[in-house]
Design a protein around this motif. Structure first.
Motif, PDB file in Angstrom:
ATOM      1  N   LYS A  46       0.838  -1.206   0.000  1.00  0.00           N
ATOM      2  CA  LYS A  46       0.000   0.000   0.000  1.00  0.00           C
ATOM      3  C   LYS A  46       0.872   1.256   0.000  1.00  0.00           C
ATOM      4  O   LYS A  46       0.545   2.249  -0.663  1.00  0.00           O
ATOM      5  CB  LYS A  46      -0.925  -0.012   1.223  1.00  0.00           C
ATOM      6  N   GLU A  51      -3.261  -0.405  -4.815  1.00  0.00           N
ATOM      7  CA  GLU A  51      -4.622  -0.270  -4.319  1.00  0.00           C
ATOM      8  C   GLU A  51      -5.460  -1.476  -4.737  1.00  0.00           C
ATOM      9  O   GLU A  51      -5.020  -2.325  -5.527  1.00  0.00           O
ATOM     10  CB  GLU A  51      -5.247   1.016  -4.886  1.00  0.00           C
ATOM     11  N   ILE A  76      -5.031  -7.058   0.618  1.00  0.00           N
ATOM     12  CA  ILE A  76      -5.323  -5.647   0.341  1.00  0.00           C
ATOM     13  C   ILE A  76      -6.264  -5.484  -0.853  1.00  0.00           C
ATOM     14  O   ILE A  76      -6.484  -4.365  -1.321  1.00  0.00           O
ATOM     15  CB  ILE A  76      -4.030  -4.839   0.122  1.00  0.00           C
ATOM     16  N   GLU A 139      -9.062  -6.019   3.250  1.00  0.00           N
ATOM     17  CA  GLU A 139      -9.870  -5.191   2.361  1.00  0.00           C
ATOM     18  C   GLU A 139     -11.225  -5.859   2.127  1.00  0.00           C
ATOM     19  O   GLU A 139     -11.329  -7.079   2.024  1.00  0.00           O
ATOM     20  CB  GLU A 139      -9.165  -5.017   1.022  1.00  0.00           C
TER      21      GLU A 139
END
Length: 327
Positions: A46, A51, A76, A139
């Protein structure tokens, strides 16, 4: 939320045991340490601007860094592109361009291969340095969110990236745990390349809280020693390996005395070899059929241990697994 790495959080809260062993480095990890390492690598990604939805290519040998990087990318919400270390610079360049990869995870030994690639490289010097990292929340991802592009061998043209989702991995892990009846006191020895979807069997063992052992590469003497010394109960194999096992001296066969089942896949298992192995070892072969596109038995068929009560031909790839339909 369905993020397939959340099983690590659950196991970290309830298990106080080693769940991963890398014999080449003599390193063992418990679930809490794995969660911290995966979180640390995930946060580093990150920090490098990765992303949710970004593609990250892994170019490493079988290693803890490979496994933990794969889990960190999923953590993530990014998309992993696992590649084999034998790939050339031009082959990597094709995959980087085709997938629109944003970052490449590798090591110093790959410097010559990657020097002319138009992509930023991230080298994990020491994954143990991430032990103690703050836990990174997984995430939020959905069933159909991509988490991996698995490039096929390209036998009918250039390799194509099979689109694998969190849902695909959920079903594959569920089916592996179901078929192998993994338990926390199991020990699984994995010989499959981490760039291959066969690593699913090892990730499923982690999910079950069993001890997973990964080899850097297959070597028969180390394979046998690990079986004996670690009291392996679930063993990975493939037709050439099973053929080799049928030709061992009787005293070496004793190294498999704790094994309750062995996986075979990646190609057809000849019935004569299958019957010979069963006669020598009386260990059920979990003969599986599936595709890279379905993460082996995310959708597929398999012979289970209970099928051997009526086995007589040793030619079948078995019954459909959960979430599968045959026409």
């Amino acid at each position: 939320m369905l993020n397939i790495t959340t099983f690590i959080d659950a196991n970290a809260r309830r298990l106080d045991k080693d769940v991963y062993y890398c014999p080449s480095r003599d390193l063992r990890y418990n679930s809490t340490e794995i969660l911290q390492i995966v979180s640390g690598i995930g946060q580093s990604l990150k920090n490098k601007g990765i992303e949710k939805g970004d593609r990250v290519l892994i170019y490493l040998n079988n290693s803890p860094e490979y496994l933990f990087s794969l889990l960190a990318i999923w953590r993530i919400g990014a998309i992993a592109i696992p590649t084999n270390r034998i790939l050339t610079s031009s082959e990597l360049n094709y995959m980087i361009t085709d997938s629109d990869a944003k970052l490449l995870i590798t090591d110093d030994d790959a410097e010559e291969t990657i020097k002319n690639l138009n992509i930023e490289a991230y080298i994990i010097e020491n994954c143990e340095s991430f032990i103690g990292s703050e836990v990174l929340a997984a995430e939020e991802t959905e069933w159909d969110d991509l988490c991996q592009l698995q490039y096929t061998s390209g036998t009918t043209g250039k390799p194509k990236g099979s689109m694998l989702t969190h849902g695909n991995w959920f079903t594959a892990i569920h089916n592996a745990c179901d078929v192998l009846t993994y338990k926390e006191n199991d020990t699984f020895l994995c010989i499959y390349p981490m760039a291959h979807v066969g690593i699913m069997w090892a990730i499923a063992a982690l999910r079950a809280g069993a001890l997973t052992i990964t080899m850097d590469f297959f070597e028969i003497n180390e394979y046998l020693e690990l079986c004996k010394n670690e009291e392996v109960s679930v063993l990975s194999g493939m037709p050439p390996v099973i053929h080799t096992l049928t030709n061992l001296e009787e005293e070496k066969r004793e190294n498999l005395s704790t094994v309750r089942e062995i996986i075979s896949g990646g190609g057809p298992l000849h019935r004569k070899i299958w019957k010979k192995f069963m006669a020598q070892y009386n260990i059920p072969i979990i003969n599986a059929y599936g595709l890279s596109e379905s993460i082996v038995i995310g959708t597929g068929t398999v012979i289970r241990p209970e099928d051997y009560a009526t086995a007589d031909r040793y030619e079948s790839v078995g019954h459909p697994v959960c979430f599968s339909e045959l026409k």
